[in-house]
Design a protein around this motif. Sequence first.
Motif, PDB file in Angstrom:
ATOM      1  N   TRP A  91      14.834  21.495   2.235  1.00  0.00           N
ATOM      2  CA  TRP A  91      15.327  20.411   3.088  1.00  0.00           C
ATOM      3  C   TRP A  91      14.168  19.722   3.801  1.00  0.00           C
ATOM      4  CZ3 TRP A  91      19.937  23.602   5.419  1.00  0.00           C
ATOM      5  CH2 TRP A  91      21.048  23.447   4.582  1.00  0.00           C
ATOM      6  N   PHE A  92      13.227  20.531   4.299  1.00  0.00           N
ATOM      7  CA  PHE A  92      12.087  19.919   4.974  1.00  0.00           C
ATOM      8  C   PHE A  92      11.141  19.264   3.974  1.00  0.00           C
ATOM      9  CE2 PHE A  92       7.921  19.687   6.901  1.00  0.00           C
ATOM     10  CZ  PHE A  92       8.206  19.157   8.147  1.00  0.00           C
ATOM     11  N   TYR A  93      10.831  19.983   2.896  1.00  0.00           N
ATOM     12  CA  TYR A  93       9.887  19.461   1.907  1.00  0.00           C
ATOM     13  C   TYR A  93      10.400  18.149   1.307  1.00  0.00           C
ATOM     14  CZ  TYR A  93       6.475  19.688  -1.940  1.00  0.00           C
ATOM     15  OH  TYR A  93       5.446  19.429  -2.806  1.00  0.00           O
ATOM     16  N   GLY A  94      11.692  18.096   0.996  1.00  0.00           N
ATOM     17  CA  GLY A  94      12.266  16.891   0.410  1.00  0.00           C
ATOM     18  C   GLY A  94      12.390  15.748   1.387  1.00  0.00           C
ATOM     19  N   SER A  95      12.430  16.065   2.691  1.00  0.00           N
ATOM     20  CA  SER A  95      12.544  14.996   3.684  1.00  0.00           C
ATOM     21  C   SER A  95      11.226  14.271   3.908  1.00  0.00           C
ATOM     22  CB  SER A  95      13.031  15.566   5.024  1.00  0.00           C
ATOM     23  OG  SER A  95      12.008  16.286   5.687  1.00  0.00           O
ATOM     24  N   VAL A  96      10.112  14.915   3.580  1.00  0.00           N
ATOM     25  CA  VAL A  96       8.810  14.337   3.913  1.00  0.00           C
ATOM     26  C   VAL A  96       8.537  13.024   3.172  1.00  0.00           C
ATOM     27  CG1 VAL A  96       6.311  14.703   3.752  1.00  0.00           C
ATOM     28  CG2 VAL A  96       7.786  16.481   4.699  1.00  0.00           C
ATOM     29  N   PRO A  97       8.746  12.928   1.844  1.00  0.00           N
ATOM     30  CA  PRO A  97       8.526  11.624   1.199  1.00  0.00           C
ATOM     31  C   PRO A  97       9.379  10.513   1.803  1.00  0.00           C
ATOM     32  CG  PRO A  97       8.680  13.347  -0.459  1.00  0.00           C
ATOM     33  CD  PRO A  97       9.081  13.971   0.845  1.00  0.00           C
ATOM     34  N   LEU A  98      10.617  10.828   2.165  1.00  0.00           N
ATOM     35  CA  LEU A  98      11.477   9.835   2.797  1.00  0.00           C
ATOM     36  C   LEU A  98      10.947   9.455   4.174  1.00  0.00           C
ATOM     37  CD1 LEU A  98      14.917  11.521   1.995  1.00  0.00           C
ATOM     38  CD2 LEU A  98      13.903   9.588   0.766  1.00  0.00           C
ATOM     39  N   GLY A  99      10.588  10.466   4.955  1.00  0.00           N
ATOM     40  CA  GLY A  99      10.158  10.227   6.327  1.00  0.00           C
ATOM     41  C   GLY A  99       8.829   9.512   6.424  1.00  0.00           C
ATOM     42  N   ILE A 100       7.865   9.860   5.569  1.00  0.00           N
ATOM     43  CA  ILE A 100       6.562   9.203   5.677  1.00  0.00           C
ATOM     44  C   ILE A 100       6.633   7.757   5.193  1.00  0.00           C
ATOM     45  CG2 ILE A 100       5.261  11.346   5.547  1.00  0.00           C
ATOM     46  CD1 ILE A 100       4.610  10.740   2.639  1.00  0.00           C
ATOM     47  N   VAL A 101       7.489   7.476   4.207  1.00  0.00           N
ATOM     48  CA  VAL A 101       7.673   6.078   3.798  1.00  0.00           C
ATOM     49  C   VAL A 101       8.335   5.291   4.927  1.00  0.00           C
ATOM     50  CG1 VAL A 101       8.882   4.523   2.209  1.00  0.00           C
ATOM     51  CG2 VAL A 101       7.712   6.544   1.319  1.00  0.00           C
ATOM     52  N   ALA A 102       9.322   5.900   5.591  1.00  0.00           N
ATOM     53  CA  ALA A 102       9.953   5.237   6.734  1.00  0.00           C
ATOM     54  C   ALA A 102       8.925   4.968   7.824  1.00  0.00           C
ATOM     55  CB  ALA A 102      11.093   6.096   7.279  1.00  0.00           C
ATOM     56  N   GLY A 103       8.097   5.973   8.142  1.00  0.00           N
ATOM     57  CA  GLY A 103       7.069   5.787   9.158  1.00  0.00           C
ATOM     58  C   GLY A 103       6.070   4.713   8.779  1.00  0.00           C
ATOM     59  N   ALA A 104       5.671   4.696   7.505  1.00  0.00           N
ATOM     60  CA  ALA A 104       4.721   3.677   7.052  1.00  0.00           C
ATOM     61  C   ALA A 104       5.319   2.279   7.138  1.00  0.00           C
ATOM     62  CB  ALA A 104       4.289   3.982   5.619  1.00  0.00           C
ATOM     63  N   LEU A 105       6.598   2.152   6.820  1.00  0.00           N
ATOM     64  CA  LEU A 105       7.254   0.851   6.917  1.00  0.00           C
ATOM     65  C   LEU A 105       7.370   0.387   8.369  1.00  0.00           C
ATOM     66  CD1 LEU A 105      10.064   1.125   4.218  1.00  0.00           C
ATOM     67  CD2 LEU A 105       8.034  -0.330   4.159  1.00  0.00           C
ATOM     68  N   VAL A 106       7.576   1.336   9.290  1.00  0.00           N
ATOM     69  CA  VAL A 106       7.593   0.986  10.715  1.00  0.00           C
ATOM     70  C   VAL A 106       6.241   0.397  11.114  1.00  0.00           C
ATOM     71  CG1 VAL A 106       7.676   1.903  13.056  1.00  0.00           C
ATOM     72  CG2 VAL A 106       9.363   2.637  11.377  1.00  0.00           C
ATOM     73  N   GLY A 107       5.165   1.115  10.757  1.00  0.00           N
ATOM     74  CA  GLY A 107       3.835   0.592  11.040  1.00  0.00           C
ATOM     75  C   GLY A 107       3.598  -0.747  10.372  1.00  0.00           C
ATOM     76  N   GLY A 108       4.086  -0.879   9.131  1.00  0.00           N
ATOM     77  CA  GLY A 108       3.924  -2.135   8.406  1.00  0.00           C
ATOM     78  C   GLY A 108       4.629  -3.294   9.079  1.00  0.00           C
ATOM     79  N   GLN A 109       5.788  -3.037   9.664  1.00  0.00           N
ATOM     80  CA  GLN A 109       6.513  -4.110  10.350  1.00  0.00           C
ATOM     81  C   GLN A 109       5.751  -4.600  11.570  1.00  0.00           C
ATOM     82  OE1 GLN A 109      10.422  -2.471  11.093  1.00  0.00           O
ATOM     83  NE2 GLN A 109      11.183  -3.016   9.068  1.00  0.00           N
ATOM     84  N   TYR A 110       5.099  -3.698  12.280  1.00  0.00           N
ATOM     85  CA  TYR A 110       4.307  -4.116  13.437  1.00  0.00           C
ATOM     86  C   TYR A 110       3.055  -4.862  13.005  1.00  0.00           C
ATOM     87  CZ  TYR A 110       7.141  -1.927  17.029  1.00  0.00           C
ATOM     88  OH  TYR A 110       8.162  -1.637  17.897  1.00  0.00           O
ATOM     89  N   VAL A 111       2.462  -4.433  11.894  1.00  0.00           N
ATOM     90  CA  VAL A 111       1.318  -5.170  11.352  1.00  0.00           C
ATOM     91  C   VAL A 111       1.749  -6.582  10.951  1.00  0.00           C
ATOM     92  CG1 VAL A 111      -0.319  -5.303   9.436  1.00  0.00           C
ATOM     93  CG2 VAL A 111       0.080  -3.123  10.595  1.00  0.00           C
ATOM     94  N   ALA A 112       2.923  -6.675  10.302  1.00  0.00           N
ATOM     95  CA  ALA A 112       3.437  -7.988   9.892  1.00  0.00           C
ATOM     96  C   ALA A 112       3.702  -8.876  11.101  1.00  0.00           C
ATOM     97  CB  ALA A 112       4.711  -7.805   9.069  1.00  0.00           C
ATOM     98  N   ALA A 113       4.243  -8.286  12.174  1.00  0.00           N
ATOM     99  CA  ALA A 113       4.557  -9.072  13.365  1.00  0.00           C
ATOM    100  C   ALA A 113       3.310  -9.563  14.073  1.00  0.00           C
ATOM    101  CB  ALA A 113       5.402  -8.240  14.327  1.00  0.00           C
ATOM    102  N   SER A 114       2.205  -8.815  13.951  1.00  0.00           N
ATOM    103  CA  SER A 114       0.997  -9.182  14.694  1.00  0.00           C
ATOM    104  C   SER A 114      -0.033  -9.935  13.867  1.00  0.00           C
ATOM    105  CB  SER A 114       0.335  -7.925  15.260  1.00  0.00           C
ATOM    106  OG  SER A 114      -0.057  -7.047  14.219  1.00  0.00           O
TER     107      SER A 114
END
Length: 406
Positions: A91-114
């Motif tokens: 459950w944890f191992y499988g969540s990591v690819p999902l979670g890190i892509v979500a985190g990267a997209l969050v960072g990407g949205q702030y980069v896009a906004a700025s």
Amino acid sequence: MTEQTARLGVGQGTALLVGAVLGPGMLALPHLAAAAAGPASVLAWAALLVLSVPVALTFAALGSRHPGGGGVAAFTGLAFGRRAAAVAGWWFYGSVPLGIVAGALVGGQYVAASSGVPAPLAAAVLLGGAFLVNAAGLRTSGRVQVVLVGLLVALLAVAVITAAPHAEAAAFTPFAPYGAAGVVSAAGVLLFAFVGWEAASHLSAEFAARGGLLRATVVTLAVISVLYLGVCLTTIGVLGPAAATTQAPLAALLETGVGPAARPLTGVLAVLLTFGAINAYVAGAARLGVALARDGALPGWFAGGGTPLRSLGLLAVITVPVLVWAVDLDLLMRATSACLAAVTLAGVTAAVRVLPAGRHRATARAASALSLVALAACGAYLLVPAVLAGVAVIALKAGERRPLPR
């Protein structure tokens, strides 16, 4: 125990726990919760804070009773056996690819906004950098992680303090445009911000003073409560209906309170915060893959080579299609939340059997009941941990056909 870990005080322990619970998802979650429930999303925030109390205290008790324990998978195995441990690990191992892509997209949205750089491109660069750094054997030090947590706390605090005077009561009406279903939906995505308490079970042996872990847990609960409620109330009160559509809500709050100059600075901080979190999760998951392989829950080949490089490669292979197909940050966060909520439930239900009778076991029972309710809020996304559980069982059965490495 090293000299460094033996001197771990309540302040340092609190920083580590805050870092485990408070992640870059906070840069986007106020927007996603508001989109799901409107102003009534504050009820979801409050309900999950109530859930956090028995969960956090239960993991602190587990850590105190079993210092230096192997985490949720180990506790689950102790209580329910090897197969349950494999499922919790997956459950944890499988969540990591999902979670890190979500985190990267969050960072990407702030980069896009700025800066105007497309969010998917920025996300791909962040992910690629994290995998390359881990492949080179480099890891973010504990001190750097504490600094990054401090930056995130400061960013949230400044956003709330400077923007709060601009809040208006009218922004909270209509209060519940999507009814109770909207609040439940908001809780499902907000679970992303309320996992990480299991980190307490790893820290007990590192505290210099007896009872230090419990005190750090209580302080962390107070810090998280103030930050989360401050952010959600300010986001709705200042942005109003725009809270549901603004993909970079913290940037919008800072621009309101500080001025336009805050936007590019927020973008830089978002990159640092998301990269630090992604790097830490990739490093941890790569090592978890090795442990799963040694226990027979992954092919034994991934435990070979003397390094976690093979497990890291598997994570990269899984992460690429997740990034390519990722079209909805809300979906990714909800799927990740379902997996991590399942991990939390496994840990607190194991505590009911592992902890001695008395107040700790009673707290674990309360945590189990509340965690089950929170897990139900994930709805259809429970299919993700269900699939991962099936994969874990199949992998373990295959692993049982070979002898475990000594």
